[in-house]
Design a protein around this motif. Structure first.
Motif, PDB file in Angstrom:
ATOM      1  N   PHE A  30     -19.525 -11.810  -6.932  1.00 32.57           N
ATOM      2  CA  PHE A  30     -18.801 -11.697  -5.672  1.00 32.57           C
ATOM      3  C   PHE A  30     -19.706 -12.026  -4.484  1.00 32.57           C
ATOM      4  O   PHE A  30     -20.912 -11.806  -4.531  1.00 32.57           O
ATOM      5  N   ARG A  78     -20.897  -6.471  -5.785  1.00 28.88           N
ATOM      6  CA  ARG A  78     -20.125  -5.402  -6.405  1.00 28.88           C
ATOM      7  C   ARG A  78     -20.886  -4.912  -7.620  1.00 28.88           C
ATOM      8  O   ARG A  78     -21.019  -5.616  -8.601  1.00 28.88           O
ATOM      9  N   VAL A  79     -21.401  -3.677  -7.489  1.00 35.19           N
ATOM     10  CA  VAL A  79     -22.056  -3.031  -8.623  1.00 35.19           C
ATOM     11  C   VAL A  79     -21.470  -1.633  -8.724  1.00 35.19           C
ATOM     12  O   VAL A  79     -20.730  -1.203  -7.844  1.00 35.19           O
ATOM     13  N   TYR A  80     -21.758  -0.942  -9.816  1.00 30.16           N
ATOM     14  CA  TYR A  80     -21.265   0.424  -9.974  1.00 30.16           C
ATOM     15  C   TYR A  80     -22.278   1.358  -9.316  1.00 30.16           C
ATOM     16  O   TYR A  80     -23.290   1.716  -9.910  1.00 30.16           O
ATOM     17  N   GLY A  81     -21.990   1.738  -8.067  1.00 30.95           N
ATOM     18  CA  GLY A  81     -23.005   2.334  -7.210  1.00 30.95           C
ATOM     19  C   GLY A  81     -23.533   3.685  -7.625  1.00 30.95           C
ATOM     20  O   GLY A  81     -24.682   4.010  -7.361  1.00 30.95           O
ATOM     21  N   ARG A  82     -22.715   4.519  -8.267  1.00 30.19           N
ATOM     22  CA  ARG A  82     -23.157   5.889  -8.523  1.00 30.19           C
ATOM     23  C   ARG A  82     -23.729   6.092  -9.919  1.00 30.19           C
ATOM     24  O   ARG A  82     -23.880   7.215 -10.374  1.00 30.19           O
ATOM     25  N   VAL A  83     -23.987   5.014 -10.622  1.00 28.26           N
ATOM     26  CA  VAL A  83     -24.729   5.139 -11.881  1.00 28.26           C
ATOM     27  C   VAL A  83     -25.969   4.260 -11.792  1.00 28.26           C
ATOM     28  O   VAL A  83     -26.087   3.425 -10.900  1.00 28.26           O
ATOM     29  N   GLN A 134     -27.502   1.809 -16.580  1.00 26.79           N
ATOM     30  CA  GLN A 134     -26.118   2.074 -16.984  1.00 26.79           C
ATOM     31  C   GLN A 134     -25.188   0.941 -16.565  1.00 26.79           C
ATOM     32  O   GLN A 134     -24.255   0.600 -17.287  1.00 26.79           O
ATOM     33  N   SER A 136     -22.049  -3.531 -19.031  1.00 22.36           N
ATOM     34  CA  SER A 136     -21.725  -4.941 -18.838  1.00 22.36           C
ATOM     35  C   SER A 136     -21.747  -5.734 -20.140  1.00 22.36           C
ATOM     36  O   SER A 136     -21.529  -6.939 -20.124  1.00 22.36           O
ATOM     37  N   LEU A 176     -30.155   4.717  -8.822  1.00 15.83           N
ATOM     38  CA  LEU A 176     -28.729   4.461  -8.692  1.00 15.83           C
ATOM     39  C   LEU A 176     -28.534   3.077  -8.083  1.00 15.83           C
ATOM     40  O   LEU A 176     -29.218   2.707  -7.124  1.00 15.83           O
ATOM     41  N   GLN A 217     -31.211  -6.838  -3.716  1.00 20.61           N
ATOM     42  CA  GLN A 217     -31.430  -6.317  -5.070  1.00 20.61           C
ATOM     43  C   GLN A 217     -30.113  -6.150  -5.822  1.00 20.61           C
ATOM     44  O   GLN A 217     -30.041  -6.382  -7.022  1.00 20.61           O
ATOM     45  N   LEU A 257     -29.183  -9.383  -7.252  1.00 21.09           N
ATOM     46  CA  LEU A 257     -29.941  -9.668  -8.469  1.00 21.09           C
ATOM     47  C   LEU A 257     -29.400  -8.854  -9.642  1.00 21.09           C
ATOM     48  O   LEU A 257     -29.277  -9.352 -10.760  1.00 21.09           O
ATOM     49  N   GLU A 275     -26.381  -7.783  -9.973  1.00 23.55           N
ATOM     50  CA  GLU A 275     -25.091  -8.345 -10.359  1.00 23.55           C
ATOM     51  C   GLU A 275     -25.290  -9.585 -11.241  1.00 23.55           C
ATOM     52  O   GLU A 275     -24.545  -9.782 -12.209  1.00 23.55           O
ATOM     53  N   MET A 282     -26.269  -8.372 -14.623  1.00 23.15           N
ATOM     54  CA  MET A 282     -25.101  -7.821 -15.322  1.00 23.15           C
ATOM     55  C   MET A 282     -24.263  -8.943 -15.908  1.00 23.15           C
ATOM     56  O   MET A 282     -23.756  -8.850 -17.021  1.00 23.15           O
ATOM     57  N   LEU A 319     -19.385   5.565 -19.539  1.00 27.83           N
ATOM     58  CA  LEU A 319     -19.787   4.559 -18.560  1.00 27.83           C
ATOM     59  C   LEU A 319     -18.612   3.713 -18.109  1.00 27.83           C
ATOM     60  O   LEU A 319     -18.542   3.303 -16.949  1.00 27.83           O
ATOM     61  N   ARG A 336     -14.400   4.177 -11.677  1.00 31.13           N
ATOM     62  CA  ARG A 336     -14.505   4.972 -10.454  1.00 31.13           C
ATOM     63  C   ARG A 336     -15.254   4.204  -9.363  1.00 31.13           C
ATOM     64  O   ARG A 336     -14.811   4.144  -8.224  1.00 31.13           O
ATOM     65  N   ASP A 337     -16.367   3.574  -9.730  1.00 26.92           N
ATOM     66  CA  ASP A 337     -17.220   2.961  -8.718  1.00 26.92           C
ATOM     67  C   ASP A 337     -16.650   1.652  -8.196  1.00 26.92           C
ATOM     68  O   ASP A 337     -16.810   1.344  -7.015  1.00 26.92           O
ATOM     69  N   ASP A 338     -16.045   0.848  -9.044  1.00 26.10           N
ATOM     70  CA  ASP A 338     -15.452  -0.406  -8.584  1.00 26.10           C
ATOM     71  C   ASP A 338     -14.533  -0.963  -9.664  1.00 26.10           C
ATOM     72  O   ASP A 338     -14.982  -1.666 -10.575  1.00 26.10           O
ATOM     73  N   LYS A 342     -14.418  -4.809  -9.996  1.00 23.71           N
ATOM     74  CA  LYS A 342     -15.588  -5.345 -10.680  1.00 23.71           C
ATOM     75  C   LYS A 342     -15.460  -5.117 -12.191  1.00 23.71           C
ATOM     76  O   LYS A 342     -15.752  -6.007 -12.987  1.00 23.71           O
ATOM     77  N   MET A 345     -15.502  -7.946 -15.103  1.00 28.16           N
ATOM     78  CA  MET A 345     -16.450  -7.982 -16.213  1.00 28.16           C
ATOM     79  C   MET A 345     -15.743  -7.901 -17.559  1.00 28.16           C
ATOM     80  O   MET A 345     -16.381  -7.776 -18.598  1.00 28.16           O
ATOM     81  N   ARG A 361     -37.583  -7.352  -3.306  1.00 26.73           N
ATOM     82  CA  ARG A 361     -37.683  -6.440  -2.196  1.00 26.73           C
ATOM     83  C   ARG A 361     -36.339  -5.828  -1.851  1.00 26.73           C
ATOM     84  O   ARG A 361     -35.333  -6.462  -1.899  1.00 26.73           O
TER      85      ARG A 361
END
Lengths: 244, 329
Positions: free
Chosen positions: A82, A86-91, A95, A100, A139, A147, A150, A152, A155, B183, B189-191, B194, B198, B329
């Protein structure tokens, strides 16, 4: 590998894509450029099944995919990244990588299965490849924008796709990092055999990376050809400088 | 997420306490049994609400269905007490899962607030149906069969049954959260977009998650009907205003999306609730309401959520000191 024929997509009265035809051969790196609002992301969305198209045909490895939904197309081996990450932010990053893995065989028993250790090995290898190895237990939501891009990308590689559609992979990335990213995209193409279709605004990047390019403007296909020819094409230059 | 050794100590301590407490405090066996049921409520709510990000206000439905299914089988199938109870509990679980699968197919297409609102009507509608249906006693409720053993044996038996069920629920969730299922629902939950991009079978995972909730809630309903001995359609079986709300609050209080959070939240909540009943009689509902407001205002992340934010290393969130990624970075 991917054949888009005469695809049109309208949003109300706005024609976002008009009779676009593009073709991507196996193993190629193809660029897709065009000024803002020229319909590049709309075309991506049409290809991956995010919205239905109004007319035309989209074939992936010979299968007609224009009526399939996003997850079905992803399971055939065509993934997209995207523009806004778009990543799974709270894991954690690890993970993110684990979940993936390809989802082609999801019976009840597999849904409740544990992750085999090979998956962690592969995940670490790919995080190393994109340079996020030491951040793998953070996380994903705590990573910087660059980052997350990268991550994404890693994944997407974890999923073992046949083809990747990258929507502005270098936007928002530190200039010193961009060279590394170009190199990684090339290696993904050469070593992992992944065909790439890349939307990019950074001309230096796309001229370096792509073997062939398509240029869109106002929802229409303006030009195609190798980077050198596109660079000199008067219509392309005019489109970017606003002579249209 | 947490190391084995660190989980083992609290688990053993809880196990020991659980075995001793009913004999130390025999008058409180029903309240103690309800503690385990509350923990189960919070754990099963958190599957959807915490781990998957789908706030359900309709989970009480499966509790009530389980309660009635079990009681009807005990009443009408003609088995002896214990075979009837076990078959009833099994049927309660299966029936709840089937209903969850059917409802899930319709409701889980809704996202976010729409799903929450969609589920809100479930418990209310079921309560109305149950209180108008003569076969299950309508508004005057149902009485479960008399426990065969000595007087007081019922409380002890169902205390331990609730304890075992809560522990099994906890262990099953711990196991499936560690694998693909856990997972996948975190990813949803997170997206969710996405996750679809996937290639995840999101609808399938969502439906299965609701079925897992329904499975344990159905059995819990069967047990609680027998523990209390009397099933009222609105105040016990489909008690959306009490248990239905409590399960949400307990999970939030302890920390949504964590394994131990619902356990801690349910324990704290249940103890406070009992204290209010004892010392603030007449004002217990007011005190409970204030507690709810305090939870939502001051602990939006819950107890464990707060701990996680302040001590992330305890949860394995850390940077390694290696410099092999100096270019990222």
């Amino acid at each position: 590998m991917l054949q888009v024929e005469d695809v049109s997509k309208r949003f109300g009265g706005v024609v976002a894509n008009a009779d676009i035809s593009i073709k991507v051969n196996p193993g190629e790196i193809v660029g897709l450029i065009g000024p803002n609002g020229s319909g590049k992301t709309t075309l991506f969305n049409s290809i991956v099944g995010f919205h239905p198209i109004d007319s035309g045909s989209i074939r992936f490895q010979g299968h007609e995919i224009s009526r399939l939904r996003v997850p079905q197309i992803a399971r055939l081996g065509m993934l997209r990244t995207f523009q806004q990450t778009r990543v799974y932010g709270r894991v954690s990053c690890m993970q993110n990588m684990r979940i993936s893995t390809p989802q082609r065989d999801e019976r009840l028993r597999n849904m409740f299965a544990r992750f085999p250790p090979e998956i962690d090995d592969r995940a670490e290898e790919l995080l190393e490849f994109v340079g996020l190895f030491s951040k793998r237990h953070l996380l994903a939501g705590e990573l910087s924008f660059g980052q997350q891009k990268l991550l994404e990308f890693a994944m997407a590689l974890m999923n073992g796709p046949k083809m990747l559609l990258l929507d502005e992979p270098t936007a928002g990335i530190n200039p010193t990092l961009i060279n590394g990213l170009i190199d990684r995209l090339r290696r993904a193409n050469a070593e992992m055999g992944i065909t790439l279709l890349v939307i990019e605004h950074n001309m230096r990047v796309i001229m370096n990376l792509a073997q062939r390019m398509y240029c869109l403007a106002h929802g229409e296909l303006l030009a195609e050809g190798p980077p050198e020819r596109i660079q000199k094409d008067e219509r392309v230059v005019a489109a970017y400088l606003g002579a249209h | 997420m947490t190391a084995h050794g660190r989980n083992l100590v609290p688990m053993l301590a809880i196990g020991a306490a659980a075995l001793v407490l009913p004999f130390l405090l025999p008058d409180y066996r029903i309240q103690l049994a309800f503690l385990w049921v509350m923990i189960l409520f919070a754990l099963t709510w958190d599957i959807m609400g915490g781990q998957m990000g789908y706030n359900s206000f309709g989970n009480i439905l499966y509790f009530g269905i389980g309660m009635y299914v079990c009681a009807v089988i005990q009443r009408d199938a003609g088995f002896d007490y214990f075979p009837g109870l076990f078959i009833g509990l099994g049927a309660a679980a299966i029936f709840s899962v089937v209903i969850a699968a059917v409802l899930g197919a319709g409701l889980l297409g809704l996202r976010g607030h729409y799903f929450a609102i969609g589920t809100l009507g479930l418990g209310i509608a079921a309560g109305e149906i149950a209180s108008g249906w003569d076969y299950i006693g309508a508004g005057s409720g149902m009485v479960t069969p008399v426990f065969p053993g000595e007087i007081g044996g019922r409380q002890t038996f169902f205390y331990f049954a609730s304890f075992v069920l809560a522990v099994v629920t906890f262990l099953v969730l711990k196991r499936i959260y560690a694998g693909r299922f856990g997972l996948a629902i975190n990813a949803i939950r997170d997206d969710e977009d996405k996750a679809e991009a996937m290639g995840l079978h999101t609808t399938r995972y969502k439906t299965v998650a609701w079925c897992v909730s329904a499975f344990f809630l159905g059995i819990a309903g069967g047990l609680v009907g027998n523990l209390i001995g009397f099933i009222d359609p609105r105040d016990v079986a489909f008690a959306g205003a009490t248990y239905g709300v409590f399960m949400v609050l307990m999970a939030i209080l302890g920390g949504k999306g964590t394994l131990w959070g619902p356990v801690i939240g349910a324990t704290v909540f249940h103890v406070m609730q009992e204290v209010f009943w004892t010392y603030l009689l007449g004002w217990q509902r007011v005190a409970l309401g204030l507690l709810i407001v305090v939870i939502v205002v001051f602990f939006p992340q819950g107890i464990l959520g707060w701990v996680r934010e302040h001590f992330p290393e305890r949860f394995g969130i850390r940077v390694e000191t290696a410099t092999d990624d100096a270019d990222a970075r």
